[in-house]
Design a protein around this motif. Structure first.
Motif, PDB file in Angstrom:
ATOM      1  N   ILE A   1     -18.980  -4.725 -34.392  1.00 33.84           N
ATOM      2  CA  ILE A   1     -20.437  -4.887 -34.252  1.00 33.84           C
ATOM      3  C   ILE A   1     -20.582  -6.081 -33.386  1.00 33.84           C
ATOM      4  CG2 ILE A   1     -22.386  -5.799 -35.624  1.00 33.84           C
ATOM      5  CD1 ILE A   1     -21.677  -4.153 -37.774  1.00 33.84           C
ATOM      6  N   LEU A   2     -19.927  -7.324 -33.775  1.00 34.07           N
ATOM      7  CA  LEU A   2     -19.996  -8.392 -33.010  1.00 34.07           C
ATOM      8  C   LEU A   2     -19.586  -8.343 -31.475  1.00 34.07           C
ATOM      9  CD1 LEU A   2     -18.889 -11.192 -35.596  1.00 34.07           C
ATOM     10  CD2 LEU A   2     -21.170 -10.699 -34.676  1.00 34.07           C
ATOM     11  N   SER A   3     -18.518  -7.394 -31.135  1.00 37.86           N
ATOM     12  CA  SER A   3     -18.076  -7.050 -29.897  1.00 37.86           C
ATOM     13  C   SER A   3     -19.124  -6.872 -28.887  1.00 37.86           C
ATOM     14  CB  SER A   3     -16.918  -6.115 -29.925  1.00 37.86           C
ATOM     15  OG  SER A   3     -17.413  -4.937 -30.175  1.00 37.86           O
ATOM     16  N   LEU A   4     -20.294  -6.085 -29.369  1.00 38.75           N
ATOM     17  CA  LEU A   4     -21.143  -5.445 -28.253  1.00 38.75           C
ATOM     18  C   LEU A   4     -22.193  -6.480 -27.707  1.00 38.75           C
ATOM     19  CD1 LEU A   4     -22.302  -3.017 -26.883  1.00 38.75           C
ATOM     20  CD2 LEU A   4     -23.573  -2.389 -28.744  1.00 38.75           C
ATOM     21  N   ILE A   5     -22.322  -7.767 -28.640  1.00 40.02           N
ATOM     22  CA  ILE A   5     -23.097  -8.802 -28.131  1.00 40.02           C
ATOM     23  C   ILE A   5     -22.980  -9.228 -26.837  1.00 40.02           C
ATOM     24  CG2 ILE A   5     -24.078 -11.358 -29.163  1.00 40.02           C
ATOM     25  CD1 ILE A   5     -24.650  -9.014 -30.937  1.00 40.02           C
ATOM     26  N   GLY A   6     -23.671  -9.119 -25.938  1.00 43.26           N
ATOM     27  CA  GLY A   6     -23.680  -9.816 -24.711  1.00 43.26           C
ATOM     28  C   GLY A   6     -23.174  -8.618 -24.081  1.00 43.26           C
ATOM     29  N   GLN A   7     -22.763  -7.495 -24.387  1.00 40.84           N
ATOM     30  CA  GLN A   7     -21.915  -6.605 -23.456  1.00 40.84           C
ATOM     31  C   GLN A   7     -22.797  -5.339 -23.425  1.00 40.84           C
ATOM     32  OE1 GLN A   7     -19.060  -6.714 -22.038  1.00 40.84           O
ATOM     33  NE2 GLN A   7     -19.097  -8.942 -22.519  1.00 40.84           N
ATOM     34  N   ILE A   8     -24.162  -5.154 -24.021  1.00 37.11           N
ATOM     35  CA  ILE A   8     -24.902  -3.685 -23.829  1.00 37.11           C
ATOM     36  C   ILE A   8     -24.996  -3.617 -22.301  1.00 37.11           C
ATOM     37  CG2 ILE A   8     -26.079  -4.519 -25.954  1.00 37.11           C
ATOM     38  CD1 ILE A   8     -28.521  -5.155 -23.892  1.00 37.11           C
ATOM     39  N   GLY A   9     -24.942  -2.312 -22.245  1.00 43.61           N
ATOM     40  CA  GLY A   9     -25.129  -1.653 -20.744  1.00 43.61           C
ATOM     41  C   GLY A   9     -23.689  -1.652 -20.066  1.00 43.61           C
ATOM     42  N   ASN A  10     -22.688  -2.174 -20.689  1.00 48.09           N
ATOM     43  CA  ASN A  10     -21.440  -2.064 -20.027  1.00 48.09           C
ATOM     44  C   ASN A  10     -20.421  -1.728 -20.850  1.00 48.09           C
ATOM     45  OD1 ASN A  10     -19.055  -2.938 -18.724  1.00 48.09           O
ATOM     46  ND2 ASN A  10     -18.996  -4.786 -19.500  1.00 48.09           N
ATOM     47  N   GLN A  11     -20.086  -2.326 -22.320  1.00 47.87           N
ATOM     48  CA  GLN A  11     -19.165  -1.847 -23.125  1.00 47.87           C
ATOM     49  C   GLN A  11     -19.494  -0.757 -23.581  1.00 47.87           C
ATOM     50  OE1 GLN A  11     -16.939  -4.352 -25.766  1.00 47.87           O
ATOM     51  NE2 GLN A  11     -17.992  -3.250 -27.416  1.00 47.87           N
ATOM     52  N   ASP A  12     -20.991  -0.334 -24.261  1.00 49.09           N
ATOM     53  CA  ASP A  12     -21.374   0.714 -24.782  1.00 49.09           C
ATOM     54  C   ASP A  12     -21.296   2.029 -23.930  1.00 49.09           C
ATOM     55  OD1 ASP A  12     -23.331  -0.558 -23.592  1.00 49.09           O
ATOM     56  OD2 ASP A  12     -24.586  -0.750 -25.473  1.00 49.09           O
ATOM     57  N   VAL A  13     -21.895   1.617 -22.770  1.00 50.11           N
ATOM     58  CA  VAL A  13     -22.018   2.761 -21.891  1.00 50.11           C
ATOM     59  C   VAL A  13     -20.383   3.359 -21.292  1.00 50.11           C
ATOM     60  CG1 VAL A  13     -22.489   3.397 -19.342  1.00 50.11           C
ATOM     61  CG2 VAL A  13     -23.943   1.726 -20.608  1.00 50.11           C
ATOM     62  N   LYS A  14     -19.533   2.398 -21.101  1.00 52.81           N
ATOM     63  CA  LYS A  14     -18.308   2.958 -20.897  1.00 52.81           C
ATOM     64  C   LYS A  14     -17.438   3.754 -22.108  1.00 52.81           C
ATOM     65  CE  LYS A  14     -16.940  -0.574 -17.407  1.00 52.81           C
ATOM     66  NZ  LYS A  14     -16.454  -1.940 -17.316  1.00 52.81           N
ATOM     67  N   ASP A  15     -17.857   3.095 -23.543  1.00 49.20           N
ATOM     68  CA  ASP A  15     -17.380   3.866 -24.553  1.00 49.20           C
ATOM     69  C   ASP A  15     -17.776   5.240 -24.746  1.00 49.20           C
ATOM     70  OD1 ASP A  15     -15.817   1.482 -25.338  1.00 49.20           O
ATOM     71  OD2 ASP A  15     -17.211   1.436 -26.969  1.00 49.20           O
ATOM     72  N   VAL A  16     -19.202   5.327 -24.480  1.00 49.34           N
ATOM     73  CA  VAL A  16     -19.746   6.792 -24.537  1.00 49.34           C
ATOM     74  C   VAL A  16     -18.931   7.943 -23.379  1.00 49.34           C
ATOM     75  CG1 VAL A  16     -21.712   8.284 -24.121  1.00 49.34           C
ATOM     76  CG2 VAL A  16     -21.677   6.016 -25.336  1.00 49.34           C
ATOM     77  N   GLN A  17     -18.816   7.300 -22.108  1.00 47.48           N
ATOM     78  CA  GLN A  17     -18.129   8.074 -21.052  1.00 47.48           C
ATOM     79  C   GLN A  17     -16.719   8.274 -21.271  1.00 47.48           C
ATOM     80  OE1 GLN A  17     -19.823   9.426 -18.743  1.00 47.48           O
ATOM     81  NE2 GLN A  17     -18.383   9.906 -17.119  1.00 47.48           N
TER      82      GLN A  17
ATOM     83  N   ALA B   1     -15.464   8.686 -24.327  1.00 45.97           N
ATOM     84  CA  ALA B   1     -15.518   9.648 -25.432  1.00 45.97           C
ATOM     85  C   ALA B   1     -15.844  10.948 -24.967  1.00 45.97           C
ATOM     86  CB  ALA B   1     -16.609   9.315 -26.463  1.00 45.97           C
ATOM     87  N   VAL B   2     -16.686  10.991 -23.835  1.00 48.85           N
ATOM     88  CA  VAL B   2     -16.893  12.288 -23.202  1.00 48.85           C
ATOM     89  C   VAL B   2     -15.686  12.685 -22.474  1.00 48.85           C
ATOM     90  CG1 VAL B   2     -18.340  13.332 -21.451  1.00 48.85           C
ATOM     91  CG2 VAL B   2     -19.553  11.964 -23.063  1.00 48.85           C
ATOM     92  N   LEU B   3     -15.249  11.953 -21.626  1.00 47.31           N
ATOM     93  CA  LEU B   3     -13.828  12.474 -21.107  1.00 47.31           C
ATOM     94  C   LEU B   3     -12.847  12.941 -22.066  1.00 47.31           C
ATOM     95  CD1 LEU B   3     -13.690   9.527 -18.299  1.00 47.31           C
ATOM     96  CD2 LEU B   3     -14.146  11.745 -17.820  1.00 47.31           C
ATOM     97  N   THR B   4     -12.681  12.152 -23.057  1.00 44.28           N
ATOM     98  CA  THR B   4     -11.682  12.590 -24.228  1.00 44.28           C
ATOM     99  C   THR B   4     -11.933  13.795 -24.617  1.00 44.28           C
ATOM    100  OG1 THR B   4     -11.239  10.142 -24.743  1.00 44.28           O
ATOM    101  CG2 THR B   4     -10.587  12.058 -26.395  1.00 44.28           C
ATOM    102  N   ALA B   5     -13.225  14.275 -24.944  1.00 48.94           N
ATOM    103  CA  ALA B   5     -13.593  15.530 -25.510  1.00 48.94           C
ATOM    104  C   ALA B   5     -13.227  16.575 -24.359  1.00 48.94           C
ATOM    105  CB  ALA B   5     -15.078  15.705 -25.807  1.00 48.94           C
ATOM    106  N   LEU B   6     -13.554  16.191 -23.187  1.00 48.63           N
ATOM    107  CA  LEU B   6     -13.387  17.449 -22.152  1.00 48.63           C
ATOM    108  C   LEU B   6     -11.569  17.701 -21.999  1.00 48.63           C
ATOM    109  CD1 LEU B   6     -15.737  16.129 -19.245  1.00 48.63           C
ATOM    110  CD2 LEU B   6     -16.084  18.168 -20.902  1.00 48.63           C
ATOM    111  N   GLN B   7     -11.066  16.343 -22.093  1.00 51.95           N
ATOM    112  CA  GLN B   7      -9.552  16.477 -21.806  1.00 51.95           C
ATOM    113  C   GLN B   7      -8.927  17.593 -23.130  1.00 51.95           C
ATOM    114  OE1 GLN B   7      -8.244  12.751 -21.899  1.00 51.95           O
ATOM    115  NE2 GLN B   7      -9.018  12.410 -19.548  1.00 51.95           N
TER     116      GLN B   7
END
Length: 702
Positions: free
Chosen positions: A519-535, A537-543
C-alpha cells in the motif's frame, strides 16, 4: 445482441440475490438442538429500478450430544419482503425485533415479539432530532443487555441547536448558513447525535455529554446498560469525506447516561468497529494511522474493561509470507465473537481472494477457515462473514462463475477443519474459466523503497470461444487505489464473458490484501508504478494464454480505475482499441479544490497533508504531471465517459475536461451524464444504462 437482449442479460446477471445479513437463535429439545437462521437478502429489480430486501428462515437440526454437527436442514420458508425497512436488530434473550421503517417520509421505530407489534414510535413526529442514520459508517440499532432500551444515531435537530425557523429569532439570517457534511454518499450527514429509546417509560431522548468536536457513531451498549461505547470522528477544523476512508482521526469513547464522557483509545489514531465479547469483559476494535493511504492494513486492538488495559491482538502486516494471513483491511461484522469470548472471526482480503479467518486471543494465532482445497470442482474466491452466533458461522461465498451462495459451519476445535454446509445454492452457475496470475515486476520496474514486492490478477474467460480463434480481452481495473478486485461474483465481468470477451482484473501494487508495504509503495507513484503494473499484468496474460487476441484489447474502470484506464490509452496509444470509464480522475491538480478527500490528493502525489495546506506551484505541477490529462494528446482509442452529476469524490468536471480535450482533436468520445447519481453510479437504472452502453461501445470498437 440487440439493446433489448442486452437489457435482459443485465437483468438476469444483476438480479441474483445476495445474502447481506443473518441472525441465529438456538433451542434445546429432547435429544436434539435446534438452530433457527433468519437470513436477509438483497436483490436488484429492473421493473422498480430499485433494490429489494427479503428474509428467509432456515431450521437446522443438530444432535444434542454433538451440537456442532448439522444432522438435518429443513426446507426454508417462503421469502418475505422487507418493505420500507432501514434498520433492524434482534435482542439476544427475549428475541424481540426492533425495526426502523420509512413510511411516507416518517421514521417509525417498531418493536415486535412472538405475539405481534408491542411498541411503535413515530420518531419524526416526536421531533427530538432529524433523520435517523441508516448508513454503515455511523448507523446502528443496538439493544441494551437488559433489553429495555434501544440505541440509534440521528441528525441533530437544527431548531434545538439554535438555528430556528422563519419567524423565530435568528431564523431568517441563519437559514442559508452552510452546513458541512461528511462527503460522498454521506451528504445528508452533518451533526450526528446518540439517541436512546426507553421501552419501559416510552420515552425517546438525545444523550448529552458527547465532546463538541466529535461526531458520534457505531454506538453500542456497555454491559451495565447505564453507559454506551461509541466511535467519535473529529470534525475540526473541517470535515473530510469518510466513505471508503479508514484514515480519519477518531477515538473510542464511553458515555454514561448521566452525560460524563471518557476517551478510551489513544491520541491521533483512526479507530472503528467496536465489538463487545459475549461475556462483556472485552471490547475489540480496529485501529490505523491518520492520513496517508485512505485505506490501509489495520491492527485489531482489545480493551479489557475491568483493568482498562489495551493490547494488540493482531498487528499490521507489512509484508505477508506466501500463503499466510495478509492483515485486516475490512470492517468487522456486528457479531464476530465465539461463544466462549476467546476467538474473533472476520473476513479480509488476501492477495486476489477474500478469505475467512479466526484469531485465538490466547495464542494470537490466525487460522484460515475456508475450505477451498476440499472440493476442486467448487472453489470460492470470496468468503464474507455475515455473522457468528452460538459458534455457528453464516457466510456468503461466490466466485467469478458462481453468484453468491449461503453457507453455514460451526467453529472447529483447535486444529480441525470446518464442516461447511451449503443452504442455498445459486439459481445457476456459469461455464466460465477463471485462473489466478501472480506477477513480479522486472528489475527496472521495482520500487527502490519497497523492493521485491509482487502483485496479482485473475483472468475470466469463456470456456468455448464464440466461433473465433482468439478472444478479445477487456482489462477491468479497480478504483481506490487502495482496494481490491477479489475473485468474486461481478455482474459486469460475467456479462462481458457471457458475450464472448475475456476479462482481466488486476490487483496492482497498492491494492489491499498484499500487506502494508504494498500500500505504501504507491504513495507518490500514481500514474507510474500502477500504470506499469497493469500493463505488465496484461503482457503476462497474453504470454500465458495464447487464446487471447493481442490486437483486440480494451480497458475499463471507475475512479482510480478510470484514472489508470486513461493513462494506459495515453501512454500506450497503439496498444488498446477502446476505453470505457466511470467518474475517472483526469487532472489531479484541478481536482484538488473540488474533492471531499483533499488530503488524499496531496498524499497520492507524495506530499504531506495538513488542514491549513495552501496549494503550491510545486504540488500542482506534480499532480498535473501524474495525471492522464498530460497524455491526452496521444490518445487514439475511442473513449466512453460515464459521469455522476452528484459525485463529491471525483467532480464530474474531471471527465468533462477529458471530453473537451478529445473533442478538440476530433478523437472519438461519447459522454453519458447521470444527474442524480454519485461517485459509485450505483442506482439500478444507472447501472443498466452503463452496462448496455459499455457493451455496445466495446462491440463497436473491438
Amino acid at each position: 445482441m440487440e439493446p433489448r437482449q442486452l437489457t435482459g442479460l443485465f437483468g438476469q446477471l444483476s438480479g441474483f440475490p445476495a445474502p447481506v445479513g443473518a441472525h441465529v437463535t438456538e433451542e434445546q429439545l429432547e435429544g436434539v438442538r435446534i438452530y433457527r437462521l433468519a437470513a436477509e437478502w438483497g436483490q436488484s429489480d429492473l421493473v422498480r429500478g430499485s433494490r429489494l430486501r427479503f428474509s428467509q428462515q432456515w431450521t437446522l437440526i443438530a444432535d444434542s450430544n454433538n451440537h456442532q454437527t448439522i444432522r438435518t436442514v429443513l426446507p426454508p420458508g417462503t421469502c418475505a419482503p422487507l418493505s420500507a425497512e432501514l434498520l433492524s436488530s434482534r435482542s439476544p434473550v427475549q428475541h424481540l425485533r426492533a425495526v426502523l421503517k420509512d413510511i411516507s417520509g416518517h421514521h417509525l421505530l417498531e418493536v415486535w415479539d412472538h405475539h405481534g407489534l408491542t411498541k411503535c414510535f413515530n420518531l419524526t413526529a416526536l421531533n427530538n432530532h432529524g433523520r435517523v442514520y441508516e448508513d454503515a459508517q455511523f448507523g446502528c440499532l443496538s439493544w441494551s443487555p437488559c433489553e429495555n432500551k434501544l440505541l440509534y444515531i440521528a441528525e441533530k435537530s437544527k431548531i434545538s441547536s439554535g438555528e430556528g425557523q422563519d419567524g423565530e429569532s435568528g431564523g431568517r439570517k441563519d437559514r442559508s448558513v452552510y452546513w458541512e457534511d461528511w462527503g460522498e454518499a454521506l451528504t445528508n450527514k452533518s451533526v450526528p447525535v446518540i439517541c436512546v429509546v426507553d421501552l419501559q417509560n416510552d420515552t425517546v431522548g438525545v444523550l448529552q455529554g458527547v465532546p463538541a468536536d466529535v461526531s458520534p457513531g457505531q454506538a453500542l451498549w456497555a454491559p451495565d446498560s447505564q453507559s454506551v461505547f461509541f466511535i467519535g470522528w473529529y470534525h475540526e477544523p473541517f470535515r473530510l469525506g469518510l466513505k471508503f476512508c479508514s484514515n480519519r482521526r477518531s477515538a473510542l469513547f464511553r458515555l454514561d447516561l448521566d452525560g460524563s464522557c471518557e476517551r478510551l483509545s489513544g491520541e491521533n489514531l483512526s479507530v472503528s468497529c467496536p465489538r463487545l465479547s459475549p461475556d462483556g469483559s472485552t471490547l475489540v476494535y480496529l485501529q490505523g494511522a491518520v492520513f496517508g493511504p485512505h485505506s490501509q492494513c489495520l491492527s485489531l486492538q482489545q480493551l479489557d474493561l475491568s483493568s482498562r488495559r489495551t493490547s494488540t491482538l493482531l498487528d499490521v502486516v507489512c509484508r505477508p509470507q506466501p500463503g499466510q494471513f495478509a492483515g485486516i483491511y475490512e470492517a468487522l461484522p456486528s457479531c464476530c465473537w465465539s461463544a466462549d469470548s476467546q476467538k474473533v472471526i472476520f473476513s479480509s482480503a488476501r492477495r486476489n481472494w477474500k478469505d475467512l479467518f479466526l484469531v485465538d486471543r490466547r495464542s494470537k494465532k490466525v487460522s484460515s477457515l475456508s475450505d477451498n482445497l476440499s472440493d476442486p470442482l467448487q472453489v470460492y474466491g470470496s468468503w464474507k462473514l455475515l455473522t457468528v452466533q452460538r459458534d455457528l458461522m453464516v457466510v456468503s461465498c461466490s466466485s467469478p462463475n458462481t453468484p453468491p451462495t449461503l453457507r453455514v459451519g460451526f467453529l472447529p476445535a483447535a486444529g480441525a477443519a470446518v464442516t461447511w454446509r451449503t443452504l442455498q445454492e445459486p439459481i445457476m452457475t456459469f461455464d466460465f474459466q477463471w485462473s489466478i496470475l501472480d506477477v513480479s515486476p522486472p528489475p527496472e520496474e521495482d520500487n527502490n523503497h519497497y523492493s521485491g514486492l509482487d502483485f496479482g490478477a485473475f483472468l475470466v474467460k469463456p470456456s468455448r470461444p464464440l466461433g473465433e480463434s482468439r478472444t478479445p480481452l477487456v482489462v477491468f481495473i479497480h478504483g481506490g487505489p487502495h482496494s481490491q478486485s477479489p475473485a468474486e461474483w461481478n455482474f459486469t465481468t460475467a456479462g462481458l464473458v457471457k458475450l464472448g470477451l475475456a476479462v482481466l482484473m488486476v490487483n496492482y501494487r497498492g491494492s489491499t490484501g498484499f500487506g502494508q508495504d504494498s500500500i505504501l509503495s504507491l504513495i507518490g507513484q500514481i500514474g507510474n508504478q500502477d500504470v506499469k503494473d497493469v500493463q505488465r499484468a496484461v503482457l503476462t496474460a497474453l504470454q500465458t494464454h495464447a487464446c487471447l487476441d493481442p490486437k483486440r484489447l480494451a480497458v475499463i474502470g471507475g475512479s482510480h480505475g478510470g484514472f489508470l484506464s486513461c493513462h494506459l490509452i495515453g501512454q500506450y496509444p497503439d496498444f488498446y482499441r477502446a476505453c470505457a470509464v466511470r467518474n475517472p480522475v483526469i487532472n489531479a491538480a484541478t481536482l484538488l479544490g473540488t474533492s471531499d478527500i483533499v488530503d488524499w490528493r496531496y498524499t497520492s502525489a507524495g506530499f504531506p497533508f495538513s488542514y491549513d495546506q495552501i496549494p503550491s506551484a510545486e504540488a500542482l505541477a506534480a499532480m498535473l504531471h501524474k495525471s492522464p490529462i498530460s497524455h491526452a494528446a496521444q490518445i487514439k482509442a475511442p473513449v466512453l465517459l460515464m459521469l455522476g452529476g452528484r459525485d463529491r469524490r471525483v467532480s464530474p468536471h474531471q471527465g468533462l475536461e477529458l471530453y473537451k480535450a478529445l473533442k478538440s482533436r476530433g478523437s472519438p468520445v461519447r459522454l453519458l451524464w447521470f444527474p442524480e447519481d454519485g461517485h459509485s453510479l450505483s442506482r439500478v437504472d444507472t447501472q443498466e444504462d452503463c452496462f448496455l452502453n459499455t457493451v455496445l461501445w466495446l462491440n463497436q470498437h473491438l
